[in-house]
Write a protein that holds these residues in place. Sequence first.
Motif, PDB file in Angstrom:
ATOM      1  N   LEU A 144       0.791  -1.203   0.032  1.00  0.00           N
ATOM      2  CA  LEU A 144      -0.040  -0.097  -0.056  1.00  0.00           C
ATOM      3  C   LEU A 144       0.805   1.187  -0.096  1.00  0.00           C
ATOM      4  CD1 LEU A 144      -2.980  -0.786   2.491  1.00  0.00           C
ATOM      5  CD2 LEU A 144      -3.070  -0.256   0.131  1.00  0.00           C
TER       6      LEU A 144
ATOM      7  N   TRP B 252      -6.743  10.363  -7.973  1.00  0.00           N
ATOM      8  CA  TRP B 252      -8.113   9.760  -8.328  1.00  0.00           C
ATOM      9  C   TRP B 252      -8.549  10.352  -9.597  1.00  0.00           C
ATOM     10  CZ3 TRP B 252     -13.184  11.622  -8.306  1.00  0.00           C
ATOM     11  CH2 TRP B 252     -13.938  10.587  -8.427  1.00  0.00           C
TER      12      TRP B 252
ATOM     13  N   ARG C 158      -6.876  11.682 -11.759  1.00  0.00           N
ATOM     14  CA  ARG C 158      -5.877  11.761 -12.887  1.00  0.00           C
ATOM     15  C   ARG C 158      -6.557  11.501 -14.209  1.00  0.00           C
ATOM     16  NH1 ARG C 158      -2.911   7.468 -14.563  1.00  0.00           N
ATOM     17  NH2 ARG C 158      -3.906   6.114 -13.105  1.00  0.00           N
TER      18      ARG C 158
ATOM     19  N   ARG D 162      -0.449  -7.042  -2.924  1.00  0.00           N
ATOM     20  CA  ARG D 162      -1.532  -6.740  -1.909  1.00  0.00           C
ATOM     21  C   ARG D 162      -2.485  -8.097  -1.930  1.00  0.00           C
ATOM     22  NH1 ARG D 162      -3.540  -1.255  -4.100  1.00  0.00           N
ATOM     23  NH2 ARG D 162      -1.579  -0.178  -4.053  1.00  0.00           N
ATOM     24  N   PHE D 163      -2.578  -9.167  -2.785  1.00  0.00           N
ATOM     25  CA  PHE D 163      -3.199 -10.044  -2.707  1.00  0.00           C
ATOM     26  C   PHE D 163      -2.458 -11.340  -1.896  1.00  0.00           C
ATOM     27  CE2 PHE D 163      -5.271  -8.810  -7.148  1.00  0.00           C
ATOM     28  CZ  PHE D 163      -6.010  -8.078  -6.294  1.00  0.00           C
TER      29      PHE D 163
ATOM     30  N   PHE E 136     -15.844  -9.565  -2.564  1.00  0.00           N
ATOM     31  CA  PHE E 136     -15.143  -8.266  -3.069  1.00  0.00           C
ATOM     32  C   PHE E 136     -13.814  -8.578  -3.377  1.00  0.00           C
ATOM     33  CE2 PHE E 136     -13.328  -4.000  -2.297  1.00  0.00           C
ATOM     34  CZ  PHE E 136     -13.930  -3.290  -3.496  1.00  0.00           C
TER      35      PHE E 136
ATOM     36  N   ASN F 252     -12.184  -8.541  -7.130  1.00  0.00           N
ATOM     37  CA  ASN F 252     -11.142  -7.551  -7.479  1.00  0.00           C
ATOM     38  C   ASN F 252      -9.861  -8.437  -8.163  1.00  0.00           C
ATOM     39  OD1 ASN F 252     -12.373  -5.252  -6.955  1.00  0.00           O
ATOM     40  ND2 ASN F 252     -11.669  -5.428  -4.809  1.00  0.00           N
TER      41      ASN F 252
ATOM     42  N   GLN G 127      -9.772  -0.785   1.727  1.00  0.00           N
ATOM     43  CA  GLN G 127     -10.395  -1.261   0.421  1.00  0.00           C
ATOM     44  C   GLN G 127      -9.439  -1.615  -0.476  1.00  0.00           C
ATOM     45  OE1 GLN G 127     -12.897  -2.542   1.376  1.00  0.00           O
ATOM     46  NE2 GLN G 127     -14.514  -1.129   1.546  1.00  0.00           N
ATOM     47  N   GLN G 128      -8.352  -0.862  -0.526  1.00  0.00           N
ATOM     48  CA  GLN G 128      -7.330  -1.240  -1.613  1.00  0.00           C
ATOM     49  C   GLN G 128      -6.386  -2.283  -1.313  1.00  0.00           C
ATOM     50  OE1 GLN G 128      -4.972   2.608  -1.440  1.00  0.00           O
ATOM     51  NE2 GLN G 128      -5.044   2.678  -3.507  1.00  0.00           N
TER      52      GLN G 128
ATOM     53  N   GLY H 265      -8.099  -5.086  -2.674  1.00  0.00           N
ATOM     54  CA  GLY H 265      -7.868  -5.465  -4.150  1.00  0.00           C
ATOM     55  C   GLY H 265      -8.518  -4.146  -5.012  1.00  0.00           C
ATOM     56  N   ALA H 266      -9.306  -3.319  -4.128  1.00  0.00           N
ATOM     57  CA  ALA H 266      -9.860  -2.211  -4.943  1.00  0.00           C
ATOM     58  C   ALA H 266      -9.110  -1.177  -5.802  1.00  0.00           C
ATOM     59  CB  ALA H 266     -10.650  -1.380  -3.987  1.00  0.00           C
ATOM     60  N   ASP H 267      -9.478  -0.935  -6.728  1.00  0.00           N
ATOM     61  CA  ASP H 267      -8.482  -0.135  -7.567  1.00  0.00           C
ATOM     62  C   ASP H 267      -9.223   1.201  -7.938  1.00  0.00           C
ATOM     63  OD1 ASP H 267      -6.889   1.238  -9.239  1.00  0.00           O
ATOM     64  OD2 ASP H 267      -6.703  -0.625 -10.728  1.00  0.00           O
ATOM     65  N   PHE H 268      -8.767   2.424  -7.688  1.00  0.00           N
ATOM     66  CA  PHE H 268      -9.495   3.711  -7.699  1.00  0.00           C
ATOM     67  C   PHE H 268      -8.654   4.397  -8.693  1.00  0.00           C
ATOM     68  CE2 PHE H 268      -9.394   2.689  -3.123  1.00  0.00           C
ATOM     69  CZ  PHE H 268     -10.643   2.223  -3.173  1.00  0.00           C
ATOM     70  N   GLU H 269      -7.629   3.905  -9.264  1.00  0.00           N
ATOM     71  CA  GLU H 269      -6.847   4.693  -9.977  1.00  0.00           C
ATOM     72  C   GLU H 269      -6.655   4.431 -11.354  1.00  0.00           C
ATOM     73  OE1 GLU H 269      -3.009   4.659  -7.635  1.00  0.00           O
ATOM     74  OE2 GLU H 269      -4.101   5.501  -6.281  1.00  0.00           O
ATOM     75  N   SER H 270      -7.233   3.365 -11.987  1.00  0.00           N
ATOM     76  CA  SER H 270      -7.237   3.189 -13.544  1.00  0.00           C
ATOM     77  C   SER H 270      -8.562   2.808 -13.967  1.00  0.00           C
ATOM     78  CB  SER H 270      -6.595   1.803 -13.659  1.00  0.00           C
ATOM     79  OG  SER H 270      -6.884   0.782 -12.771  1.00  0.00           O
TER      80      SER H 270
ATOM     81  N   LEU I 101     -13.201   7.551 -15.989  1.00  0.00           N
ATOM     82  CA  LEU I 101     -13.649   8.361 -14.852  1.00  0.00           C
ATOM     83  C   LEU I 101     -14.941   7.594 -14.426  1.00  0.00           C
ATOM     84  CD1 LEU I 101     -12.547  10.949 -13.745  1.00  0.00           C
ATOM     85  CD2 LEU I 101     -14.307  11.790 -14.932  1.00  0.00           C
TER      86      LEU I 101
ATOM     87  N   ARG J 180     -13.991   4.937 -12.421  1.00  0.00           N
ATOM     88  CA  ARG J 180     -13.364   5.238 -10.921  1.00  0.00           C
ATOM     89  C   ARG J 180     -14.389   5.566 -10.151  1.00  0.00           C
ATOM     90  NH1 ARG J 180      -9.190   9.088 -13.205  1.00  0.00           N
ATOM     91  NH2 ARG J 180      -9.566   8.281 -15.258  1.00  0.00           N
ATOM     92  N   ALA J 181     -15.463   6.399 -10.716  1.00  0.00           N
ATOM     93  CA  ALA J 181     -16.246   6.794  -9.753  1.00  0.00           C
ATOM     94  C   ALA J 181     -17.400   5.621  -9.108  1.00  0.00           C
ATOM     95  CB  ALA J 181     -17.370   7.721 -10.508  1.00  0.00           C
TER      96      ALA J 181
ATOM     97  N   MET K 157     -15.783   4.090  -6.044  1.00  0.00           N
ATOM     98  CA  MET K 157     -15.801   4.653  -4.877  1.00  0.00           C
ATOM     99  C   MET K 157     -17.066   4.374  -4.026  1.00  0.00           C
ATOM    100  SD  MET K 157     -13.611   7.155  -5.108  1.00  0.00           S
ATOM    101  CE  MET K 157     -13.841   8.570  -3.885  1.00  0.00           C
TER     102      MET K 157
END
Lengths: 704, 267
Positions: A369, A407, A409, A433-434, A458, A462, B181-182, B185-190, B193, B196-197, B200
């Motif tokens: 992280l 975010w 970006r 992370r996994f 979840f 992912n 959440q990351q 495995g959550a991904d907010f960055e790729s 838009l 990504r929304a 959230m």
Amino acid sequence: MGALKIIDVKHLAFDYTRRDEEGRVIETVRALSDLNVQIEEGQFVCVLGHNGSGKSTFAKLLNALNLPTEGTVLLSGMDTKEQKYIWEIRREAGMVFQNPDNQIIASVVEEDVGFGPENIGVPTKEIWERVERALDHVHMLPYRLRSPNRLSGGQKQRVAIAGTMAMLPKCIVLDEPTAMLDPSGRAEVIQTVLELNRQEGITIILITHYMEEAVDADRLIVMDDGRIVMDGPPKEIFSEPERLRKFRIDVPQAAELACRLRRKGVPLPEGILKREELAEALGRYLPSGKDSERGKDADMEDAPPPMHTRAEDPVMRVEQLSHVYQPGTAMESYALKDLSFEIQRGSLTALIGHTGSGKSTLAQHLNGLLSGTGGRLECHFRDAKEAPEFPADPEEEETNRNWLFSWLRLPWLHGKDGKKEKDAKQDVKKELRFKVGLVFQYPEYQLFEEDVLQDVMFGPKNQGFPMEEAEARAKAALRMVKLPESHWKRSPFELSGGQKRRAAIAGVLAMRPEVLILDEPTAGLDPAGRDELFETINDLHESEGMTIILISHSMEDVARYAEQVIVLDHGELRMYGTPEEVFSRYRELEKMGLSAPEMTYLAQRLEEKGARFDELPDTVDKMEEAILSILARTGVAAGGLPRPKDSTSHQESERQSIVSAGEKGEDRISVGQPHDSGDVVNDHHKEQREIASTGEEAEECSGK
Amino acid sequence: MFREVTLGQYYPVDSVIHRLDPRTKLAGTLVYLISMFLVNSFLGYFLGGLALFAMIRLSKVPFRFMTRGLRSIFFVLLLSVSFNLFLTPGETLIGIAFIRITKEGLRIALMMGVRLVLLVLGSSLMTLTTTPNQLTDGMEKAMSPLRKLNVPIHEIAMMMSIALRFIPILVEETDKIMKAQQARGADFESGSLITRARAMVPILVPLFISAFRRANDLAMAMEARCYHGGEGRTKMKPLRYRGTDRAAYIIMFAYLAICLGSRFVRL
């Protein structure tokens, strides 16, 4: 009795009602039933009970935050149901809650303390006097102009206590005020409360899960299922460990050990609660040779601290990992500094350090992280063809800080190539992370899906698994944490605290990590919930062979479960060794704002009194064994414990067993000491002496 | 690391500005906001900047601390500046393909940027030198005439001060939930838009639940401390105008007059 009754509760019952949108009653749950209790002015009363036993409901009824469904609550003779008394009652019975952040209203300490007096219309000049006095009582006067956000948890709770003191209360009700604090914060708060009780004569009603806090009380009230099931002074209540365990409550370690030793025939007086008392009582049976241990102490201080940073089969290797904030400026500060160590595959390692020592930061580095600003991390996972490496990322500082920007970006802000490179980096990190699951503190606060199963899925989703596979993995994880199947389709928010936590841990386990990092997994759970969760974690460790890294403030838990201990202080690695090695250096630990387990301190006290230990025992089990072996030896040497006169035959057999035990090891008996010998001693003492008064009670001690 | 949000963060030092009555500071901020919209030349902005600089020096708040507030509006700033820069018609300065930067556009964009920066700095100065409780008191007192119209002034003021106190706490909580959440495995960055929304949701649901839980706890804690609205309440720090406040009002009017005057000066 002559003393004034400040609280008088008669036939009190309370129902929680749930209503639907139109206000119709869906169900009523009886939280308290037929409660009768009187509390005298100036007493220090501790209320114990598992989560959901009705303690908090009871507390809120005392100052009219809840109104009784049946029966009456009288506070200083005022009925809480009478609207006209309500403000007077709340002024007289101040209340301090669990979460320090959620009860401070103002942004400056002194203004927050003044909030109560303002509400009841105290003239300005007097408010200032009261605020000053109240802050002085809790020793927070130097902090009066600070922002509460910059205070430690213990300090915040003291501000909250000052907030009630400024109302000039007769009584303060504290609802688990220490549940969210670290050990030093807990000690601060309890010290303050004790002072207020002893010096100011304030009646204290303290609700807690920590038994060490209960030993100083005048009276303990044990609640279970909305009723008072035990009520009496601590010495009396804690002499029934088995009964308490039925109500999901612990016994202080010193009391438990005393009870166990008594069962093994050591004639200790009743009512031992603290380690000082136990050391005193045991001291009488120890040889008074004081020369040996002095030399040993000196040795210990000179020897270098344990640093077994190499492992035979490391699953993770950390090399010179550093994390610097704002490097090159005057504000430069190290969150982590030059850490190098390895984590043995399949081990259970504890990570300890005071609040702010970098434990959580390190945990976040281990699972990707965060990336260090220097050094690297190498992982050897079972199915990986090559060992992936995670070198430091100098850009990290930027990306960590500007999460909002990253975010948002937008492609045109970054070059296209930059984006690809970045995504590739992200993929490697994701993989990490996994493989290294991280369970944050209070993980139940991340639950968000409609039902438990969906929530646990979840993670696997992912990871890119199809629905069926994700579901299968989620179910397996839920079984691992032993969450009953009937709960899987329920909303996570309907579960109890302990169950929520299990569901949240399953959410990480479902990703099938090889290493599991748990940050304070038992924070806020009651003693039984804590033990059960540790059993589950231990199972994962033993039967699944999972590598576990445990971040904990409870040295007793670390001593009991961990195989290795890593000590962090100001972002630096200070020690890495077995719990015994680390805890024997309790003086250094104390300098770092840490402590050793209760039992280590007891051992140290006993050493002062002439006992000798090879290694300071750090758990109740080890201590029991060590003390018995010492007593056995002195028994041989100096005629032993005072024995009843008419039991020569028993004494014979006992002596034999002691000798055989003594032969096994010079100073310490190996684990699993011959049981028959102990039993002989017991039977003998049970007959001859009224040590633990009944046989049933003697059984209780070993019930665990 | 997210305690950086300056809005609503009191900087505890003792200065002339800190000691001013919050009503004076509120009025001052209002005057400053008005002045920023009154002036229409770089001279005006220069005057405004100078005045603000003087105030910051007087307040003893480090300048570094002030500018942190700007980070949070960086995006708005970027957007408004670029809109003005590219979309204002007029005399073309630079033109590549369909992108045109006009002289007027440049001027407006620059003014817009300066104005926004000064506005944010000006209002952060108030929140940095006034505790939320003082601010509440100030607003409550300044707007008390509205109570006759059944406007719940006290309640509004209380709500605002609590909101200000909890902003940093909730921002920190957002960071914590996001990381948790990351870790799953959550991904907010790729992704786009929209993706990504949608990503959230796992942050917003726990965040809302937590905010409600906190609100509930806080309400209980306030009740336990005898809070029952504004009636019969006394003040620990009652508001009283002093000499410095009167002086401040005079300076404010002078400043406003100068700003008005700057409209008629042509450079």
